[in-house]
Design an enzyme around this catalytic site. Structure first.
Site, mmCIF file in Angstrom:
data_model
loop_
_atom_site.group_PDB
_atom_site.id
_atom_site.type_symbol
_atom_site.label_atom_id
_atom_site.label_comp_id
_atom_site.label_asym_id
_atom_site.label_seq_id
_atom_site.Cartn_x
_atom_site.Cartn_y
_atom_site.Cartn_z
ATOM 1 C CG ASP A 11 4.176 -26.713 25.615
ATOM 2 O OD1 ASP A 11 4.775 -26.032 24.758
ATOM 3 O OD2 ASP A 11 2.941 -26.781 25.667
ATOM 4 C CB SER A 12 3.764 -22.344 26.911
ATOM 5 O OG SER A 12 2.971 -22.980 25.922
HETATM 6 N N1 DGL Z 1 3.001 -25.417 22.261
HETATM 7 C C1 DGL Z 1 3.767 -24.262 22.004
HETATM 8 C C2 DGL Z 1 4.482 -24.340 20.674
HETATM 9 O O1 DGL Z 1 4.811 -25.357 20.243
HETATM 10 C C3 DGL Z 1 3.185 -22.909 22.095
HETATM 11 C C4 DGL Z 1 1.947 -22.621 22.680
HETATM 12 C C5 DGL Z 1 1.848 -21.242 23.211
HETATM 13 O O2 DGL Z 1 1.497 -20.314 22.475
HETATM 14 O O3 DGL Z 1 2.102 -21.122 24.397
HETATM 15 O O4 DGL Z 1 4.777 -23.406 20.038
#
Ligand code: DGL
Length: 274
Positions: A11-12
């Protein structure tokens, strides 16, 4: 076969931990590496090119670490980078390995939750702009109408642990209002960002109790179990010592302090310099 061939979960930032928690509960024998690209989060407001470049870099790192399979537990990366990585990069980098996302497994099931066939999507700007959800859901549930609302303030609030403060209520209210204004018949809201389960209770306070709020962790975990059943060639390459390693591209101290809010347990991370 090398003894450590974990499943990579990406994940980010911290959001993917809400998915990892459910995956580990279903596959406790498997080995996992989690990577949060916290140094470059949030991805949700970044360009296609940046999200693609960062995600690819991380996928290549997972492969170097021995992962036969990587799950992008991030909707933004799944929306903006997954297809290109699957179609253009995998054949070149490592055709035997696999990269999966979260949008398809969620789209395959989301229509079953709705009686009115009116589904609301709350997501990052990047996920909404990609239009991935309306396109994917239409393949499985052509009679479902999809309404989307971008929530650009939510990930920064959650990443900074500010989401329980009174100031956050304004933004929670604002985006929900904008979504519900699009259709009076929405009876199912999908939290299409892996960070959002942390504010599920706050969202529930702002909507009629007849509307279901769906988060993705269990759906993605269930779908991964099913994928591994159907793909023994990948499943057999996954090592199973019950090991779990966490990496972050930012400060390990910060990661360890905040990760437990998402993962539900204390974690000790290692640093990755990309
Ligand atoms: N958790 C990520 C998602 O599901 C994104 C979060 C971000 O903006 O980095 O989209």
């Amino acid at each position: 076969m090398p003894s450590f061939q974990p499943i990579g979960v990406f994940d980010s930032g911290y959001g993917g931990l809400t998915v990892l928690k459910e995956i580990v509960a279903k596959l406790p024998q498997h080995d996992f590496i989690y990577l949060g690209d916290n140094a470059r989060a949030p991805y949700g407001t970044r360009s296609f090119e940046s999200v693609y470049k960062y995600t690819l870099e991380c996928v290549e790192w997972f492969f170097k670490m021995g992962c036969p399979l990587v799950v992008l537990a991030c909707n933004t990366a799944s929306a903006k980078a997954l297809r290109t990585i699957q179609q253009n990069d995998l054949p070149r980098i490592n055709p035997a390995n696999r990269v999966l996302g979260v949008i398809r497994p969620t789209s395959e099931i989301i229509g079953t939750f709705s009686q009115t066939n009116q589904v609301g999507i709350l997501a990052t700007k990047g996920t909404v702009q990609s239009n991935s959800y309306p396109i994917e859901i239409d393949k499985f549930f052509p009679s479902v109408n999809v309404f989307q609302q971008a929530c650009p303030m939510w990930v920064p609030l959650i990443e900074n642990n500010e989401h329980n403060n009174a100031g956050a209520d304004y933004f929670v209210h604002e985006y929900i209002e904008k979504l519900l204004q699009q259709s009076a018949d929405i009876d199912t809201i999908l939290l299409a960002c892996t960070h959002y389960p942390l504010i599920k209770n706050k969202i529930a306070e702002q909507i009629p109790s007849t509307i279901k709020i769906i988060s993705q962790g269990e759906i993605v975990a269930e779908s991964l179990v099913d994928y591994l059943h159907r793909h023994p060639e990948i499943e057999n390459r996954c090592s199973k010592n019950g090991e779990l390693i966490f990496y972050t591209t930012d400060s390990t101290k910060d990661f360890d302090n905040k990760a437990s809010i998402f993962y539900g347990k204390n974690v000790q991370s290692k640093h990755l310099a990309l």
